[in-house]
Every structure is written in structure tokens, then in C-alpha cells.
Design an enzyme around this catalytic site. Structure first.
Site, short mmCIF file in Angstrom:
data_model
loop_
_atom_site.label_atom_id
_atom_site.label_comp_id
_atom_site.label_asym_id
_atom_site.label_seq_id
_atom_site.Cartn_x
_atom_site.Cartn_y
_atom_site.Cartn_z
N GLU A 42 38.95 25.22 36.67
CA GLU A 42 39.98 24.77 35.82
C GLU A 42 41.08 24.50 37.00
O GLU A 42 41.19 25.25 37.96
CB GLU A 42 40.62 26.10 35.08
CG GLU A 42 41.97 25.68 34.19
CD GLU A 42 42.11 26.97 33.48
OE1 GLU A 42 41.68 27.23 32.51
OE2 GLU A 42 42.84 27.97 34.04
N GLU B 124 38.50 36.90 32.62
CA GLU B 124 37.99 36.10 33.43
C GLU B 124 38.03 36.32 35.13
O GLU B 124 38.88 37.25 35.06
CB GLU B 124 39.08 34.73 33.43
CG GLU B 124 39.30 34.37 31.94
CD GLU B 124 40.60 33.17 32.02
OE1 GLU B 124 41.05 32.78 33.23
OE2 GLU B 124 41.27 33.08 30.93
#
Ligand SMILES: *[C@@H]1O[C@H](CO)[C@@H](O)[C@H](O)[C@H]1NC(C)=O
Ligand SMILES: *[C@@H]1O[C@H](CO)[C@@H](O)[C@H](O)[C@H]1NC(C)=O
Ligand SMILES: *[C@@H]1O[C@H](CO)[C@@H](O)[C@H](O)[C@H]1NC(C)=O
Length: 412
Positions: free
Chosen positions: A324, A214
Site C-alpha cells: 500500500e 494488519e
């Protein structure tokens, strides 16, 4: 007499526990802050150490003891053919603030120095810089049912585990790379124990032991000690149970860049109704070495050695773009966290109000870099965060807007 005894016993326990934690912190600091060949004091308060590239923390990893460093990728993530201008109206960032105060010499890498206070904010020194375990159940079926795969149904089976996502997902193929231009914001009011990110994920494996790499930006006070927008990269090979972490806070990611530091601030941030800035992020597999390269702002940052992974050794089975929020106060717990995602504005407010990813691209076994064929949007908490894929005309480059305020009258 009895009082003295109690006092002595208390002192003993205090020393046992406090002394041990303090020792653990010293040990952690020792492994994270390698000897600096040069130190740069950034005007934003960060201290950047230029450390010997061969002495970086990555090589403390048992699997990387004899690792031969790869200085540059053998392939490029070639976007020239497919990239359309970013609407001409948002600007890429090309450097970080600290580099105004100096450069790291050849043979070294810039590493943001960790302080004792940083580690003390973690629940324990061994949890410092680590994400917490969760599961991506949808991965179990991601490859099987291409055409009639119902992402919403699959994702609804997942417990939220303290994280809320608003994303667009590419599924149905094996992916060898992904990229996007990520709009930079500094969401206001991210709560002290929470974080908020805008990022790309490449995922592989199965729900309970998924593997992930990520990168993007995040606001994370617990790790960084302030609310600035910072560059981050992270990885895991076991659903964040025991492996992986953010940036160089555990051994794994091998940095090669002398120009960019993970964890350093990304600026300028976009202005509501005004100038828009983005950082180009790409992650792609080097077929010759099996390493996954990360580039940020057209600058090769380094790589995750293929040896760290099992499923991700050859390809990823899903790519996610979006945001997120991590918080213990999601969903069932009321009040819901006030931590915003993206710019803090709803996706429907679009250009220069909501945060976006644009120039979404994937690379598959055709070796071509292209706009993903099958995309599904998904939001964990519709009343708190949102998504909207939007294009001005049929021919123009889509913008994927995402984010929201968190707590609001519909998300109490
Ligand atoms: C493109 O830029 C113009 C301003 O130059 C703006 O009005 C428009 O909304 C932008 N479109 C998108 C999709 O970003
Ligand atoms: C996918 O699943 C969701 C939740 O079960 C359902 O509401 C939705 O109608 C489904 N979509 C399709 C296209 O079947
Ligand atoms: C969520 O956060 C709370 C508070 O930090 C913690 O006790 C709990 O274990 C977390 N739950 C999960 C599933 O991570």
C-alpha cells in the site's frame, strides 16, 4: 500605543494556540512513553525502553482496564505440515538491530520511545500514528457471491482516498488466520508525507465501518522520522475514523514479546540482484480467548484483544497480501507521487528484483492451515504499481510479486 496593543493581542493568540498544542504534545508523550525499567540505545539511533508488561499503553484503553493479560497463545498457527522451503535461497530475519545492544528483562516489553519531534510532524497530537479513513466497498458483498464475485468490479467502486494498493485477496470463506513470508526491501524515495508498506490485512465488517488488523513492514517518515524499513502492526474497528493506529501509538494491542519491538527496524534488507531476506508474519485467532495473535519471525509479538472488535470477534471475511502507498498525490492529482511500492520495481521483474510474499496460507473453520483456494489479484493504479502471482513449476511454492515505481512516463 496601537502597535503595542496589536502585539499584545498577537502574543495572546500565539500563546493560546501554541501553548495548547504544546500541552497536548506533553500529554501524549506522557501516555506513550511509560516509565522505563531499563533503556537500550540502539546503534541505529532508536531508543528502546523496557517497560513493565502490566503498565503498557494497551491498558489505558477503557475496554481493557480490567483485562487479564494472556501470556501465550493456546493454539499455534501450525505451518509445519504445509510449508515448503522458501526456495532455499532467501533468509529469514531472526532479530532486530537494537537487541545487539541489550535485552529487556523478563516481565518487561521493548517499546520504541517516541520523541517530541515525532508528534510534532503529525497534523495534530491526536492524529499521531493514525491511518486516515477510507472504505472497502467490496466487503459488503464479499461473503454473498463466492463463485462469480468480480473483485475488480467491486473495488472499482471505491474512492481511493489517498491510498493505492497492489494486492492478492482471499475471499469466500471465514478466515481464522493468515500468514506469509514478506520479502524485506528499503524502497528508495518514499516522499516525506507518504508511506509505503508491504503487509497482510485481515478484514471484517462492512465498507464504511470495516474492521482491520494488519502487519508487515513500512517506510513512514512522518511517524518514524527516517526512511528505514520498520516493523509495524495496526488495527481499526471503524474504517480508521476514530479507532486504531499503528503499533503501540494508541491503546489496543497487547504486547507480550521481550524480543521484538514494533516500530523498530527490520534488517537486513534485500539487495537488488543479490541476497534476499524475509520476515515471516502470521495473524491468527485464539478460539479459547477470542484474541488475535501476531507472530513475527517465529516470535509471538502479542495480541489484539477480541473485545476491541465486533465483526472480527469470530472471523475475518477477507485476507489481503500486498503493498500500500499512502499519498495525497494519487490518481487524479498530477504529478503522481514518486513514492515506490515494494522494492520499487515492477512485479514482472520477479525474483531478487521485485518484492514478494510467499508461503501464503490461510486457516479456515476446517482448522487446517492451507494455501488459499480462491485468490484474486487487484491493483488500484495499473500504470503506477503492479502484481504477478508466479510459480516456477506446477509443484513449486507460488511467489506473489507486487510493487512499482509510482510516477513514471505511463503514470505522470
Ligand atoms: C529460486 O532460487 C533460484 C536461485 O537459487 C532462482 O534462480 C529462482 O529464480 C528462484 N525462484 C523463485 C520463484 O524465487
Ligand atoms: C470484472 O469487472 C471488470 C470491471 O467492470 C471487467 O472489466 C471484467 O471483465 C470483469 N470480469 C469478469 C470475469 O466478469
Ligand atoms: C487526502 O490528502 C489531502 C492532503 O493531505 C487531504 O486534504 C484530503 O482530505 C485527503 N483525502 C482523503 C479522502 O483522505
Amino acid at each position: 500605543m496601537r502597535l503595542i496593543l496589536i502585539f499584545a493581542v498577537l502574543c495572546f493568540f500565539y500563546n493560546e494556540t501554541y501553548g495548547k498544542v504544546s500541552l497536548d504534545i506533553d500529554k501524549k508523550l506522557g501516555t506513550l512513553n511509560k516509565p522505563a525499567l531499563k533503556t537500550i540505545k540502539s546503534e541505529d539511533g532508536d531508543v528502546i525502553d523496557c517497560i513493565d508488561i502490566y503498565k503498557q499503553h494497551a491498558f489505558d484503553h477503557p475496554a481493557l482496564r480490567n483485562h487479564k493479560i494472556q501470556m501465550k497463545p493456546s493454539v499455534e498457527f501450525d505451518t509445519k505440515k504445509t510449508t515448503t522451503p522458501n526456495n532455499g535461497s532467501s533468509k529469514p530475519i531472526t532479530s532486530q538491530i537494537w537487541s545487539k545492544s541489550g535485552n529487556c528483562p523478563v516481565g518487561t516489553i521493548p517499546v520504541r520511545r517516541v520523541s517530541r519531534a515525532d508528534i510534532m510532524r503529525a497534523s495534530s497530537p491526536s492524529h499521531f500514528g493514525r491511518k486516515t479513513h477510507h472504505r472497502y466497498s467490496f466487503l459488503d458483498n464479499a461473503l454473498q457471491h463466492k463463485a462469480n464475485f468480480n473483485l475488480t468490479a467491486e473495488r472499482l467502486r471505491e474512492p481511493l482516498n489517498n491510498r493505492s494498493e497492489a494486492i492478492i485477496v482471499a475471499l469466500g470463506f471465514n478466515f481464522l488466520g493468515a500468514q506469509s513470508d514478506i520479502n524485506i526491501w528499503n524502497p528508495q524515495g518514499v516522499q516525506a508525507g507518504d508511506y509505503s508498506s508491504a503487509q497482510i490485512w485481515l478484514l471484517g465488517g462492512v465498507s464504511n465501518t470495516f474492521e482491520s488488523i494488519e502487519a508487515g513492514w513500512m517506510v513512514n517518515q512522518r511517524v518514524f522520522g527516517d526512511s528505514r524499513t520498520r516493523l509495524f502492526a495496526s488495527w481499526t474497528k471503524d474504517a480508521y475514523t476514530k479507532t486504531g493506529c499503528i503499533n503501540l501509538l494508541c491503546s489496543g494491542f497487547v504486547q507480550t514479546s521481550t524480543k521484538f519491538a514494533l516500530g523498530a527496524t527490520v534488517e537486513p534488507v534485500s539487495i537488488l540482484g543479490g541476497a534476499q531476506y524475509f520476515i515471516a508474519v502470521s495473524i491468527y485467532l485464539d478460539p479459547n480467548s477470542g484474541n488475535w495473535w501476531l507472530t513475527c519471525a517465529n516470535n509471538v509479538m502479542g495480541y489484539w484483544p477480541g473485545i476491541l472488535f465486533n465483526a472480527l470477534k469470530h472471523s475475518a471475511t477477507a485476507v489481503q497480501w500486498g503493498g500500500e502507498v499512502y499519498s495525497p498525490n494519487l490518481m487524479m492529482t498530477k504529478p503522481h507521487t514518486k513514492t515506490p511500492m515494494g522494492s520499487g520495481n515492477w512485479a514482472s521483474t520477479r525474483w531478487n528484483r521485485a518484492c514478494f510474499h510467499t508461503n501464503l496460507r490461510i486457516k479456515d473453520f476446517s482448522m487446517q492451515v492451507k494455501y488459499p483456494q480462491y485468490l484474486s489479484e487487484y491493483v488500484d493504479e495499473h500504470y503506477c504499481y503492479s502484481t504477478r502471482l508466479f510459480r516456477d513449476t506446477y509443484m513449486s511454492e507460488p511467489h506473489f510479486y507486487f510493487g512499482g515505481p509510482g510516477q513514471n512516463p505511463q503514470c505522470p
